[in-house]
Design an enzyme around this catalytic site. Structure first.
Site, mmCIF file in Angstrom:
data_model
loop_
_atom_site.group_PDB
_atom_site.id
_atom_site.type_symbol
_atom_site.label_atom_id
_atom_site.label_comp_id
_atom_site.label_asym_id
_atom_site.label_seq_id
_atom_site.Cartn_x
_atom_site.Cartn_y
_atom_site.Cartn_z
ATOM 1 N N ASP A 1 -34.371 19.383 3.236
ATOM 2 C CA ASP A 1 -35.575 18.781 3.804
ATOM 3 C C ASP A 1 -35.922 19.628 5.022
ATOM 4 O OD1 ASP A 1 -37.506 17.358 5.186
ATOM 5 O OD2 ASP A 1 -36.676 15.404 4.684
ATOM 6 N N HIS A 2 -36.984 20.416 4.917
ATOM 7 C CA HIS A 2 -37.235 21.411 5.962
ATOM 8 C C HIS A 2 -37.492 20.782 7.323
ATOM 9 C CE1 HIS A 2 -41.470 20.556 4.823
ATOM 10 N NE2 HIS A 2 -41.738 20.898 6.063
ATOM 11 N N HIS B 1 -39.261 12.887 4.649
ATOM 12 C CA HIS B 1 -39.471 13.422 5.996
ATOM 13 C C HIS B 1 -39.414 12.343 7.075
ATOM 14 C CE1 HIS B 1 -40.217 17.105 4.076
ATOM 15 N NE2 HIS B 1 -41.513 17.028 3.928
#
Length: 484
Positions: A177-178, A240
């Site tokens: 998950d960036h 996110h």
């Protein structure tokens, strides 16, 4: 301020989907920056793998074009590009068949870290995992990186976890998950757990509420087919925003190591109450003059998929009992910004009288743009005329506080890929964490379907539907302004 760069061990990184959009935009330019930053050892190798019929020279040309288009424009490092390209090669591989796997295996070297990046759709995860094991490319020390979406719901997430678990242990799987790779997200943990100033106040006794906003100015673009099947809840909230909520709400881990951190995040997700449907607002951006609306962008005039979500939720534990968390995310909004705002309670008694107004301390953590942390403090307004209070920021914009070199720190993908090579899973999601997030998200989506809900229209360039403002107003609160 110059960061100390520690090179990683020699590695072979295979990027499945190496000719795809994510590889071109993020992965390959990010790897080039790490090479230029001195973090990639000379023995490192990057191998693109995809269905496209291409040789090494053709792939290197594509990589060079990707770096020119999507790389760092301020520091292009053109002189280092030829040396980087020498470390790049390509193999045509059939993800669902036998073609190319033996040749790909021949490119891998013994005695180096082997990492396999699945930059492909989830439907291919099982096929790739099976062939990596079946053809002997992966061993018990290899790592696999999987991109979101990790499942469409709890059932599919469990199935994906089970598929990967047949071939790899949990310690080998890196669910990326960036958002967790962003500098400010990690700084959030440093601010919380490295400063005595904040942690004693980080609870329901002193915090009135917390807002998490991820706003985008763009629409669905070329992702309409995917997005219309997912919507903002699946695309943003389940992963996110959930991860940001966990980092804000979690208890201090015993140590800053993978399972200690992820254990505490999992406790937060499991402590989330079901969300009352009155506390959720769905929206869909409407056409505005010459600007098309969501339904035009996804080519479905009857679509009921949301491009905006706002909700109020509670974490039922001793630390946060009674403190609401407000989350919102959407497309085609006023500005591109990601912010976490911790809004502290009023002072228990004001000695300055009613005319002084209402003033609250707010800790704002900006993830994008202009990463930094601001603490709002109340002081006396300068000048004569009595005791007039005003709020001023104690601002720690990273580029201002730490010098120009801070702009050269790795971006999210760069950092996370290097963590894969190091074998550090701290900033990656664990399987049970993903499943717990879906277990909380699924009933919300099922409720929309059962009630046959239609998203509220909102104007392009606004803050979202009016109902989202009322979500806060009826609690005597208001959203922080969306601004870049």
């Amino acid at each position: 301020m110059v960061s100390r760069v520690i090179p990683v061990d020699p590695f072979d990184l295979v990027i499945f989907g190496g000719t795809g959009d994510l590889a071109r935009r993020k992965i390959l330019p990010g790897l080039f920056r790490r090479f230029c930053g001195g973090q990639m050892p000379p023995e490192a190798r990057i191998i693109g793998a995809a269905r496209s019929d291409m040789d090494d020279a053709g792939f290197r040309q594509m990589v060079a074009e990707s770096i020119h288009e999507f790389g760092d424009k301020r520091h292009p490092h053109e002189d280092q590009l030829p040396a980087f390209l020498e470390r790049v090669s390509y193999e045509t591989v059939d993800a669902t068949g036998d073609g190319g796997w033996t040749a790909l295996k021949a490119r891998l070297r013994p005695g180096t870290v082997r990492a396999f990046y699945f930059s492909v759709g989830p439907s291919l995860f099982g096929d790739l995992a099976e062939r990596l094991r079946g053809f002997g490319l992966a061993d018990d020390d290899s790592r696999v990186v999987v991109e979101k979406p990790f499942g469409h719901d709890l059932k599919s997430a469990r199935a994906l976890n089970a598929t990967l678990a047949r071939h790899f242990s949990e310690q080998q799987i890196y669910r990326i998950d960036h958002y967790l790779g962003k500098e400010t997200v990690q700084n959030l943990m440093a601010v919380r757990f490295g400063n005595m100033l904040f942690e004693p106040l980080w609870n329901a006794q002193y915090v009135d509420h917390i807002q998490i906003t991820v706003a985008e100015t763009v629409g669905v673009g070329g992702r309409g087919g995917y997005y219309d099947k997912s919507g903002a809840m699946r695309d943003m909230v389940q992963n996110h925003l959930m991860q940001l909520l966990c980092l804000i709400a979690m208890e201090p881990p015993a140590r800053f190591e993978p399972d200690s951190v992820r254990d505490e995040k999992l406790k937060v997700i499991r402590a989330l109450d079901p969300v009352d449907w009155h506390h959720i607002v769905r929206g869909q951006y409407a056409p505005d003059g010459d600007t098309p609306g969501y339904r035009h962008d996804v080519e479905d005039p009857r679509s009921r998929t949301e491009s905006f979500v706002a909700l109020k939720c509670h974490v039922s534990n001793w630390r946060w009992a009674g403190t609401p968390f407000y989350l919102r995310t959407g497309k085609k909004l006023r500005a591109r910004t990601s912010e976490i705002a911790v809004v502290f309670k009023d002072a228990p008694h004001s000695i300055f009288g009613a005319d002084a107004g209402r003033h609250r301390n707010v800790l704002s953590i900006r993830l994008q743009p202009n990463e930094g942390i601001t603490l709002g403090v109340t002081i006396k307004e300068p000048g004569p005329g009595g005791m007039r209070l005003v709020d001023v920021p104690l601002d720690m914009t990273f580029a201002d506080a730490l010098g120009p070199d801070v702009e050269d720190v790795p971006d999210a993908y760069e950092r996370l890929i290097m963590d894969v090579i190091r074998g550090n899973q701290t900033l990656f999601m664990r399987g049970d964490e993903v499943e717990a997030a879906w277990a909380w998200t699924d009933p919300i989506i099922e409720g929309w379907i059962a009630r046959n809900e239609v998203p509220k229209p909102y104007d392009v360039g606004s803050s979202g539907p009016d109902d989202s403002l009322m979500l806060m107003h009826k609690d005597g609160r208001k959203w922080r302004e969306i601004r870049s």
